[in-house]
Design an enzyme around this catalytic site. Structure first.
Site, PDB file in Angstrom:
ATOM      1  N   HIS A 160       5.470  -5.892  -2.254  1.00 30.97           N
ATOM      2  CA  HIS A 160       4.379  -6.641  -2.896  1.00 30.97           C
ATOM      3  C   HIS A 160       4.478  -6.339  -4.386  1.00 30.97           C
ATOM      4  CE1 HIS A 160       0.416  -7.929  -4.212  1.00 30.97           C
ATOM      5  NE2 HIS A 160       0.244  -6.721  -4.712  1.00 30.97           N
ATOM      6  N   CYS A 214       3.121 -13.141  -2.832  1.00 26.00           N
ATOM      7  CA  CYS A 214       2.817 -12.492  -4.107  1.00 26.00           C
ATOM      8  C   CYS A 214       4.015 -12.508  -5.046  1.00 26.00           C
ATOM      9  CB  CYS A 214       2.371 -11.054  -3.853  1.00 26.00           C
ATOM     10  SG  CYS A 214       3.574 -10.089  -2.890  1.00 26.00           S
TER      11      CYS A 214
END
Length: 659
Positions: free
Chosen positions: A34, A102
């Site tokens: 992420h 993301c």
């Protein structure tokens, strides 16, 4: 005044990927990444919409890594305006763990701020994961997690059973997928979410969302074939054609590294879309542009679905020219079944186990380092292996609706016992054990489990038996012959598992050992060994043929570099099969399987023009094959091969593949 731009990198699996990825995928994956962008004293990221927080104060805590991405000359107000414009695209229900996540967001922001992109080890993670057998098996499960249910509700985190059904190791799979999904979906819950309406549809197709010229330039540069869709929110024809584009992206897009096109969507009213449209002289929407190796080939204006499909097919044709044999009719070869040849006969299981038990008792010495006693080893056989084999392979009344499958725990203990026996017993005493594994590989769970093992694992049943088969070929004893024969049949059944077959072919060390058993076996004096080895040669060729045919059907063509790692090996296999065909004088079944294998190796080979075709000429392959059809060729039947279907196959291979 310029401002520094940082990339914060987190691991959604909290270390589980690093610890367990080899066990599940056969490849080291250090994290499920992420990322967020840190600029102007704020950390900005995408999950539950676009969120901001103080650096390092999100629910992920402190980053594992901070990457310096340089500086930006853009001011904070301009960046905030940009975020506001792209907010309607980066919404909760468009989030997808693999396709639109993301990292898609941070890559877009980096393109806007600096003209660069995020590191490739982060961008390439989904492709790396999906190229593993485990990743391919879990793709449908992950897709279903992000398929928005009716009523606009947020996508649910899947129950453990969903992930378990797609995995060779249910508990580990369930825990990793649950943890990653929960972390991904939690994005923004502890930060300050900046609102933003939900989109009307969930994004589940691999279409890149691009909002600035830098990201677009990087997209075109990194895709050999690229399709760009310029659209706008107020364009009704755009809404009509967009579902067609999404279907094309699923059918013709890049999948697991195979040939295909990249697809991008640019809303000219979002971010720097107007600048991008002006740069490419887009004056109306929808407009489609088609790029090859970074250069624009053509464009299409308007919502013409048929023309769009035609242009995409033409682009792929130019990017990946079709194999020369795809336009040559070969009815006999094309009618060949690509199903593997398996050896499914079930011997008296208790008799086989009794024979193995006797061999164990007769062994005078036992490895000094072995912890298990003979009684313990036999206990594994009798208490674990015997019940499994009997329940799956012996007829029952009434027959079970679902056949029982091997469990990872049982397979682990069985392979540990097998490795011990392979080191303790002479080769003449091992064929009952190998025959039990031959049966087990008819169970799909065994192939999937073996495929999930890390390379060169000590508990890989295929790897356990190959070295002794290589040495057994150097002797002429009956016991050595039995062992080689049984290993060849085990390998045929192992190649019936698609995920295991791919792993066996991609692992250089294992592939070399299989070849070291297969090639001399093709010339063995024993007809049964030659039949089994010809069957294995066919099964391996059928695996390759299936992949190549599928690539042609999907319009991806056959790239010369698509199987470069197999080039020298394929030359060796073609040479060995032609030599075996030349020598075969009595067994038409062997000749049939060899000729079919040769057809599959040659027909759509990526190396046909560069290596295979010259080799066929040097080895006089056409003369070898035609010689099997004439009188005096050495066959028992006067006039050469007698079977009509085999004669037709030999003639077609000779005239159309070896011309």
């Amino acid at each position: 005044m310029s401002n520094p731009v940082k990339l914060y990198v987190y691991d959604l699996s909290n270390g589980m990927a690093r610890q367990l990825s080899r066990q599940l995928t056969g490849r080291q994956i250090d994290g499920i990444w992420h990322t967020s962008i840190v600029v102007f004293g704020k950390e900005v990221f995408y999950g539950q919409g676009i969120s901001t927080t103080a650096p390092g104060r999100s629910h992920h805590g402190q980053p594992l890594q901070v990457v310096d991405l340089g500086e930006t000359a853009i001011d904070e107000e301009t960046f905030n305006d940009y975020l506001q414009e792209i907010r309607e695209h980066y919404t909760t229900d468009k989030y997808h763990l693999l396709e639109f996540n993301c990292n898609s967001f941070t890559d877009d922001c980096v393109g806007f701020l600096t003209g660069g992109s995020i590191p490739s080890f982060i961008k390439d993670l989904p492709t790396d994961f999906l190229s593993t057998p485990f990743g391919a098996a879990l793709r449908p499960t992950i897709d279903s997690m992000y398929r928005r249910p009716s009523g606009g509700a947020a996508p649910p985190v899947p129950p453990p059973a969903v992930a378990a059904n797609a995995s060779p190791n249910p508990q580990l799979a369930a825990s990793i997928i649950q943890a990653v999904a929960a972390q991904a979906q939690a994005n923004g819950q502890n930060g300050h979410a900046q609102g933003g309406a939900r989109a009307t549809e969930s994004l589940t197709s691999p279409v890149h969302m691009i909002t600035n010229p830098a990201s677009f330039k990087n997209f075109v540069k990194t895709h050999r074939a690229a399709v760009a869709f310029f659209t706008s929110e107020t364009c009704p024809p755009c809404k009509m054609i967009e579902p067609v584009l999404e279907r094309l992206s699923e059918e013709k897009g890049l999948q697991n590294g195979a040939n295909g096109a990249g697809f991008a969507k640019i809303d000219i009213d979002v971010g720097m879309g107007q600048n991008l449209a002006a740069e490419w002289n887009v004056r109306a929407t929808p407009t489609f542009m088609f790029f090859l190796d970074g250069k624009k080939l053509d464009e299409l204006k308007g919502a013409d679905a048929n023309e769009l499909r035609t242009q995409v097919d033409l682009l792929l044709f130019q990017a990946y020219p079709p194999h020369p044999h795809t336009s040559t009719p070969m009815p006999v070869i094309q009618a060949l079944s690509m199903n593997p040849i398996i050896f499914s006969q079930v011997p008296p299981i208790e008799t086989v186990l009794a024979k193995l038990s006797a061999f164990i008792d007769e062994q005078p010495t036992w490895p000094g380092s072995a912890q298990q006693t003979k009684a313990e080893v036999k206990g594994v056989v009798l208490k674990t292996v015997l019940p499994y084999l009997k329940s799956r392979f012996q007829p029952a009344t009434p027959p079970p609706q679902v056949l029982p499958s091997a469990t990872p725990a049982m397979l682990t203990s069985w392979t540990q016992m097998s490795a011990l026996l392979a080191s303790a017993l002479p080769v003449e005493s091992l064929f009952p054990l190998v025959d039990m594994w031959r049966l087990a590989f008819l169970d799909p769970a065994v192939g999937s489990w073996t495929a999930s093992l890390p390379p060169a694992s000590a508990t890989d049943p295929v790897g356990i038996f190959l070295p002794k088969a290589i040495s057994a070929l150097e002797t002429t004893s009956k016991g050595a012959r039995n062992y080689v024969l049984t290993v060849l049949r085990l390998l045929c059944n192992a190649f019936s598992s698609p995920v295991l077959a791919k792993k066996l072919l991609r692992g250089n060390e294992t592939r070399d050992k299989i070849t070291a058993v297969l090639v001399p076996s093709l010339l063995h004096s024993d007809p049964a060994v030659r039949t089994s080895s010809a069957s294995l040669a066919f099964d391996i060729a059928a695996v390759l043929q299936k992949e190549r045919v599928e690539s042609v059907k999907l319009g991806r063509g056959i790239r010369a570099d698509s199987e470069e790692y197999l080039a020298d090996w394929e030359v060796e296999m073609v040479s060995a099969i032609l030599e075996a065909l030349d020598r075969e004088k009595e067994n038409e079944e062997v000749a049939h399987r060899l000729t079919a294998a040769l057809a599959f190796y040659v027909r759509l080979s990526p190396q046909y023009e560069s290596q295979v075709k010259p080799l066929l000429e040097v080895l006089q392959s056409r003369q070898v094959l035609k010689g099997k059809l004439v009188k005096g060729s050495g066959w028992n039947v006067e006039g050469g091969i007698g079977k009509k279907d085999l004669r037709r196959l030999v003639d077609e291979v000779a005239t159309k593949l070896c011309a």
